[in-house]
Design a protein around this motif. Structure first.
Motif, PDB file in Angstrom:
ATOM      1  N   VAL A  98     -10.616  -8.421  -4.573  1.00 16.50           N
ATOM      2  CA  VAL A  98     -10.227  -7.053  -4.893  1.00 16.50           C
ATOM      3  C   VAL A  98      -9.056  -7.100  -5.874  1.00 16.50           C
ATOM      4  O   VAL A  98      -8.051  -7.759  -5.623  1.00 16.50           O
ATOM      5  N   GLU A  99      -9.217  -6.435  -6.989  1.00 18.92           N
ATOM      6  CA  GLU A  99      -8.156  -6.459  -7.996  1.00 18.92           C
ATOM      7  C   GLU A  99      -6.918  -5.743  -7.470  1.00 18.92           C
ATOM      8  O   GLU A  99      -7.025  -4.748  -6.742  1.00 18.92           O
ATOM      9  N   ARG A 100      -5.751  -6.260  -7.817  1.00 18.74           N
ATOM     10  CA  ARG A 100      -4.510  -5.655  -7.335  1.00 18.74           C
ATOM     11  C   ARG A 100      -4.452  -4.198  -7.753  1.00 18.74           C
ATOM     12  O   ARG A 100      -4.959  -3.799  -8.794  1.00 18.74           O
ATOM     13  N   TYR A 101      -3.821  -3.410  -6.882  1.00 17.49           N
ATOM     14  CA  TYR A 101      -3.641  -1.971  -7.070  1.00 17.49           C
ATOM     15  C   TYR A 101      -4.948  -1.194  -6.917  1.00 17.49           C
ATOM     16  O   TYR A 101      -4.986  -0.004  -7.200  1.00 17.49           O
ATOM     17  N   THR A 102      -6.014  -1.857  -6.476  1.00 22.47           N
ATOM     18  CA  THR A 102      -7.263  -1.160  -6.162  1.00 22.47           C
ATOM     19  C   THR A 102      -7.625  -1.449  -4.717  1.00 22.47           C
ATOM     20  O   THR A 102      -6.972  -2.261  -4.055  1.00 22.47           O
ATOM     21  N   VAL A 103      -8.661  -0.789  -4.215  1.00 20.12           N
ATOM     22  CA  VAL A 103      -8.996  -0.932  -2.803  1.00 20.12           C
ATOM     23  C   VAL A 103     -10.410  -1.448  -2.567  1.00 20.12           C
ATOM     24  O   VAL A 103     -10.741  -1.839  -1.449  1.00 20.12           O
TER      25      VAL A 103
END
Length: 118
Positions: A98-103
């Motif tokens: 999961v890419e940072r700042y996403t969920v």
């Protein structure tokens, strides 16, 4: 092309240990959180453990205290150390990114089978 490849699954007796690895390629690993999920036959996929891009960890109640998630950014790899295994831990284990700042977990591996015999 992003790839996540799990390894380390197998057959183990109850009370034993296994260490799963998930090696990634095609993404900037240090900017992704990583998670381990599992799916047992006839059941829905469930969250097992996660580690953020910054190193924070979380666990499901069912594995808290028995499993440890860790990451090695130099190897673009995430690990799941599983101790005190129980028959109910039997499942296909998947890693996901999961890419940072996403969920939303965007990328998934093919899975590795873990079977715990009683």
């Amino acid at each position: 092309q992003v790839q996540l490849v799990e390894s380390g699954g197998g057959l183990v007796q109850a009370g034993g240990s296994l260490r799963l690895s998930c090696t990634t390629s095609g993404l900037t690993f240090s900017t992704y959180g990583m998670g381990w999920f599992r799916q047992a036959p006839g059941k829905e996929r469930e969250f097992v453990a996660g580690i953020s891009w910054a190193g924070g960890t979380s666990y499901s109640e069912s594995v808290q205290g028995r499993f440890t998630i860790s990451r090695d950014n130099s190897k673009s790899t995430v690990f799941l150390q599983m101790n005190s295994l129980k028959p109910e831990d039997t499942a296909v284990y998947y890693c996901a990114a999961v890419e940072r700042y996403t969920v939303r977990y965007e990328y998934w591996g093919q899975g590795t089978q873990v079977t715990v015999s009683s």
